[in-house]
Each structure stands twice: as C-alpha cells, then as structure tokens.
Design an enzyme around this catalytic site. Structure first.
Site, PDB file in Angstrom:
ATOM      1  N   LYS A 247       0.847  -1.199   0.000  1.00 37.65           N
ATOM      2  CA  LYS A 247       0.000   0.000   0.000  1.00 37.65           C
ATOM      3  C   LYS A 247       0.882   1.248   0.000  1.00 37.65           C
ATOM      4  CE  LYS A 247      -1.750  -1.488   3.758  1.00 37.65           C
ATOM      5  NZ  LYS A 247      -2.454  -1.771   5.010  1.00 37.65           N
ATOM      6  N   THR A 280      -8.305   9.068   8.923  1.00 35.64           N
ATOM      7  CA  THR A 280      -7.783   7.885   8.234  1.00 35.64           C
ATOM      8  C   THR A 280      -7.387   6.769   9.201  1.00 35.64           C
ATOM      9  OG1 THR A 280      -5.593   8.879   8.284  1.00 35.64           O
ATOM     10  CG2 THR A 280      -6.876   9.183   6.270  1.00 35.64           C
ATOM     11  N   GLY A 282      -7.323   3.569  11.033  1.00 36.82           N
ATOM     12  CA  GLY A 282      -7.988   2.280  10.830  1.00 36.82           C
ATOM     13  C   GLY A 282      -8.193   1.897   9.380  1.00 36.82           C
ATOM     14  N   THR A 283      -7.607   2.671   8.441  1.00 35.62           N
ATOM     15  CA  THR A 283      -7.817   2.320   7.032  1.00 35.62           C
ATOM     16  C   THR A 283      -7.163   0.979   6.675  1.00 35.62           C
ATOM     17  OG1 THR A 283      -6.039   3.868   6.579  1.00 35.62           O
ATOM     18  CG2 THR A 283      -8.228   4.561   5.930  1.00 35.62           C
ATOM     19  N   GLY A 284      -5.982   0.721   7.258  1.00 37.47           N
ATOM     20  CA  GLY A 284      -5.280  -0.532   6.941  1.00 37.47           C
ATOM     21  C   GLY A 284      -6.074  -1.742   7.407  1.00 37.47           C
TER      22      GLY A 284
END
Ligand SMILES: Cc1ncc(COP(=O)(O)OP(=O)(O)O)c(N)n1
Ligand SMILES: Cc1nc(C(=O)O)sc1CCOP(=O)(O)O
Ligand SMILES: [Mg+2]
Length: 568
Positions: A247, A280, A282-284
C-alpha cells in the site's frame, strides 16, 4: 491453506450430525451451494455408514436427510487482532468493515490497547494460551471462511495462530502485518519479523503491508517510488504468500493513492484519487478486513482487492468532515451513517401524527404554471402554516429533483417541518429526507422500510381496509386515504368519498391523512367525520394552483383550526 481430513460433530437444530470430509474447506462448504461447486466433493456420513458424496451434506442420526439447499451459509471472517479503545482501528474497525460488507465477523483478541485519536497510551497482551482458547472456540464450531490477522504482538501468539490454523485450516488467510500504528506507535516489535517471514507469510493468501511494514519485512529496504513498491512486492512474494498488496498511501509526492498487487505472475497498479481528510485511522485494518470479506463471499483476489479499496475510499470520502476526538487522526465511518449536527439546524424529530394536520403536497406542473421554483413553493407553504411537506415532482429530472430536495430540506429542517419525497426512495436516501410517500403501485412499504431504516417516515396510499392493514404490517407510519372528492391533479383516481374515508379510518391501526379534492370549502366537512385517527388533510391544487401559496395555506390552516379536530 493446506487441506486436511476434518472430522467433527455438528449440532444443528438440536440434532447431532457427524461430518467426515476430505478437507476442512469442504466441510465448511456443505451449506453453501455457491462454494460447494468450487470444492472437492464432500463425504458426510451418518455415524457408522457413508450416506452421501458430493454436496448432499447431512444425514440425521436415525432420521430424515437434510440436503444442503435447506440452508445457505453466511460468509464468515474471523479477525485475530488487537482491541482499539477508540474503535477506529483493530478489532472494532474489522467488525464495522465486515458488517458494512455484509459478512459475519467473529473475533479473537490478541491485545488490549488504550488508544484514541492522539495515539496509543498503553497495551496489554492477551496470554498466549487464552488466544489459543479463543481460536479453538471459534474455529472448531463456526465454519470460518477466512481468517484475517491484525496486531499479533508476540512471537508466541504468531506461533499459536499458525499452529491452530494448521489444525483448523480455513479457505483463506489475509495477513495485515501490523507493526506500527498510524500514530507511529510500535504494535509488534522487530523480534516478530522472523516468525512472520518463516511461519505466517508462507501460509497467507494475501499480505497487505504499508510502506513501513514492507520495508521492515525487507530489512529496511528504502521504498520511495512505485518501482520500489513493485520490487518490494516481488521480494515479499518470494517469502511465500500467494499475493502481496503493497500500500502506497505514504508514498511521498503522490497525488493519487497507489497500491501494487502482485500475484507472482502479474503486477496490478491500483490508483485512486487521494482523499484529503484527517479521518484515516484504521484504514489498513478496514482494507484487509474488506478484502477478507470479499474473499469469504467467494470473489477472486483481484476483484476482492478492487472492491475493498473502493469501499474504503467511499467511506473515507463520506467521513472526511466528521469530528471525533481532538487528535491528529480521527476514525472514519464504515457504515456511512454518521452525521454532523449543528445547533442551528434542528435534527429530525421522531414522527408525530399531529404533523399530518396540514399536509402540503407540491406539484411540478403547477409550480411551472405559476413560475415558482419548488423551493419558493415550499417556503410559502411553511410560512402559511403547513405542518408537513411532500415533494411530488413527477416531471422533474432526477438531478434537478435531488438538488431541489436538498434545498427544501434545509428550509424544512430550519422550521422543524418534516419533508417527505413522493415515490422516489432513491432521492429520499440521497438527500436524507425525513421519509417517503408510496402508493399501491410504487415500491412496497416493507422494501422502502428496509432501505430507509427504522427512523424514517413512510406513508402509504390506501383506499381499502385491507390496504390499510397491509400498510401497518409493512411498517408504515401513516396512511393517505382518498380521493375523498374528485380531483384533477391525479389522473384516473378512484373517489372513495367521505364514507370510504370513514371505513378506512375505522379499520386503520395507523394515523390517516385525507387526500383528493380537498380545500378551504370542504376541509371542515372532511374533519367532521370524527374518527380519532384522522389527523389532517393533504392538499395539492388548493395550495399550489393558486397565485399566493402562503395566503391559501394560511386560510386552510384557519379552517382546520376552526374544525378543532385532529390538531392534537
Ligand atoms: C398523503 C398522500 N396520500 C396519497 C398520495 C398518493 O400516492 P400514490 O397513490 O402513490 O399516487 P402519486 O402521488 O404517486 O401519484 C400521496 N401522494 N400523498
Ligand atoms: C396525489 C393524490 N393522491 C390521491 C389519492 O386518492 O390517493 S388524490 C391526489 C391528488 C390530490 O390533489 P388535489 O389536492 O389537487 O386534489
Ligand atoms: Mg406514488
């Protein structure tokens, strides 16, 4: 995941079954037609005797056969991760992502973290043997399709997980190699890297490192360009996972968010516009859980990654302005439901039947004839005393209708007047109107209820007691009954008269508003049928096919007040 003979008893509807299958995946597939067709055949036997092969699945002990088409299986992701007290990341994000993507999610908690939008204030690992116990509880019983891992804070916990997965293989393993939180706090130290490389990664169907994690797994390799990401993906793939998603969210100087997916044969460069937001955190976790969710539904990996990425982007975009916490990194809203409420704009109130008192229904043709915008018409009706508004814009283009509806909603909210949309549930959802009004040939009220949720207002047109009963069963809030008098506004409308209105009112368990040919001259007669659940009149032409909407609304309001019925 490797296949293994799987032997288990299954309890279903208080009866015991014995499952004997060539692979655990097969055993899991016994109730899933879609999945079963992709799997090696199942052997399921009654205790002592083989009864079926292929995907007829279960034999009741000494009883009748249950075939797999009698139940369908719910896709199931098990997340093995840490708890985030702020609920932006970790287990909590995984639960929300899976719920949003429509799969069941069970949880094995590896660590508790004291965490908020500022950072991680503390962490406490769950003892290894208790992680093992949680894993066994879920995996031995719940037909997990995909395991997704997040924070694995000790070598012992990684080893416990790998050992348990060998004992209870699942269809796929998604590894988010969490090492550092978005706030920069270390969640899994370097001692874990070698166990990741040697034990966990070779079992994975996909790993989803960010640049820092990819670099850590590759002994500090510098990753600054998309070409670097491709090299990293190839090197990580050599460690054994079937797919690698590197990512590139932290890539310097990039306007787009670029991720690289490599499956050992092809590279896929997945680009999307970068969403500027502080939210953002917790996006992973959410991306990995969403990938797991799509794989659990049966999608191939490339599709799963694309859908998951699009889902996270949509949620980030929806949440870009929500305000939770004072720190630099806020959570986002997986379910696209969170709202910002300002004090000067009244929130939607619960439905109050007395709102039906003076119900103004707009008409695009009349507005055009009188050179008024919908917004002007609504403003004037509210100023005249309308207690609820319905936008009935049969000729409007969807785009224009939506824009007008949003503008009308702002006015209605300022005055505390509910705004409903006629027929168009999609427009109501898009502008977050207070509800819809549907007729007998429109979307059924029960479907509208599912789409709109429990708190929105739903009205249904009814001409008979049976329709009124169905509206109640379907979860409507009120019914509109007419035509009380003949009307020119709605073509071929059947007139039910005052008697028909009274019959429906007496049968209805819901509050009723009368409609059809009603105006200043006859509103009193309508209200005088004196049934307690008749709460008001709904009017189109007597308000909107007139020069001054405000004056006509005021006159009608006075008549209704004079009738002194239905206003409470
Ligand atoms: C309050 C109220 N009652 C009845 C109707 C009519 O709805 P429907 O039968 O769906 O007809 P159209 O309005 O869609 O032509 C209504 N709109 N409002
Ligand atoms: C939209 C509508 N529905 C009706 C029903 O009988 O369900 S009558 C009607 C038209 C009402 O317009 P006016 O107030 O101009 O008569
Ligand atoms: Mg309709």
């Amino acid at each position: 995941m490797a296949s293994a003979t799987f032997l288990s008893t299954l309890s279903l509807a208080n009866k015991n079954y014995l499952l004997l299958t060539p692979t655990h995946a097969c055993a899991k597939g016994y109730t899933n037609n879609f999945r079963v067709s992709n799997l090696p055949s199942i052997v399921v036997r009654k205790e002592g005797s083989v009864r079926s092969q292929g995907f007829v699945a279960m034999q009741e002990k000494g009883g009748s056969t249950l075939s797999d088409d009698s139940r369908t299986k719910t896709p199931h992701v098990l997340t093995v991760a840490g708890s985030d007290s702020g609920a932006g990341a970790g287990i909590q994000a995984d639960l929300k992502a899976c719920a949003a993507r429509g799969v069941y999610c069970s949880t094995v908690i590896t660590a508790l973290t004291a965490q908020n939008t500022i950072g991680v204030q503390g962490a406490s690992n769950v003892p290894e043997d208790f992680v093992a116990q949680q894993l066994k509880s879920v995996l031995s019983d719940m037909q997990v399709d995909v395991v997704k891992t997040g924070m694995l804070p000790s070598v012992g916990i990684v080893k416990t997980l790998c050992r348990t997965l060998r004992e209870y293989p699942v269809h796929a393993l998604v590894v988010d190699p969490v090492m550092v939180s978005t706030s920069g706090d270390v969640l899994a130290g370097p001692s874990i890297l070698s166990t990741f490389r040697e034990e966990l990664l070779p079992m994975a169907d996909i790993i989803t490192p960010n640049l820092k994690e990819a670099s850590a797994l590759l002994n500090g390799m510098q990753l600054e360009t998309v070409d670097d990401m491709r090299s990293a993906a190839r090197l990580l793939h050599n460690m054994g996972p079937k797919n690698v998603l590197v990512k590139g969210g932290d890539l310097p100087d990039s306007l787009d968010a670029v991720d690289i997916l490599y499956n050992g044969h092809n590279f896929y460069e997945l680009r999307s516009p970068r969403i500027r937001t502080r939210n953002t955190h917790g996006t992973g976790c959410s991306l990995a859980s969403s990938i797991a969710a799509e794989v659990a539904k049966g999608y191939p990996m490339l599709s799963a990654v694309k859908v998951a990425k699009r889902f996270v982007e949509t949620a980030l975009d929806y949440s870009k302005e929500i305000v939770i916490g004072n720190g630099p990194q806020g959570p986002f809203d997986h379910l696209l439901r969170l709202k910002s409420h300002s004090q000067d704009c009244h929130r939607q109130q619960p439905f109050d039947p007395s709102d039906l008192f003076l119900y103004a229904v707009t008409d695009s043709r009349m507005n055009k004839r009188w050179g008024r915008s919908i917004v002007d018409a609504v403003k004037a009706a509210i100023d005249g005393g309308a207690t609820i508004i319905q936008l009935r814009e049969k000729d409007a283009e969807t785009k224009d209708f939506l824009e007008s509806a949003k503008a009308c909603l702002r006015i209605c909210r300022l005055h505390g007047v509910p705004l409903l949309i006629n027929d168009r549930v999609d427009v109501a959802i898009a502008c977050d109107a207070d509800g819809v009004h549907v007729g007998q040939s429109d979307m059924p009220a029960c479907v509208a209820r599912t789409l709109l949720g429990p708190e929105k207002i739903i009205g249904v047109s009814c001409k008979t007691p049976e329709q009124a009963e169905q509206a109640w069963v379907d979860g409507a809030d009120y019914i509109g009954c007419g035509g009380v008098y003949p009307t020119n506004t709605k073509e071929n409308n059947i007139t039910v008269g005052l008697n028909g209105l009274k019959t429906v009112c007496m049968a209805s368990k819901l509050p009723v508003v009368a409609i059809g040919g009603i105006g200043v001259s006859n509103a009193r007669a309508v209200m005088e049928i004196r049934t307690p659940n008749l709460k008001g009149v709904a009017v189109v032409s007597a308000l909107f096919d007139r020069e001054c909407v405000q004056t006509e609304t005021r006159k009608l309001h006075e008549v209704l007040l004079g009738s002194n019925i239905g206003s409470t």
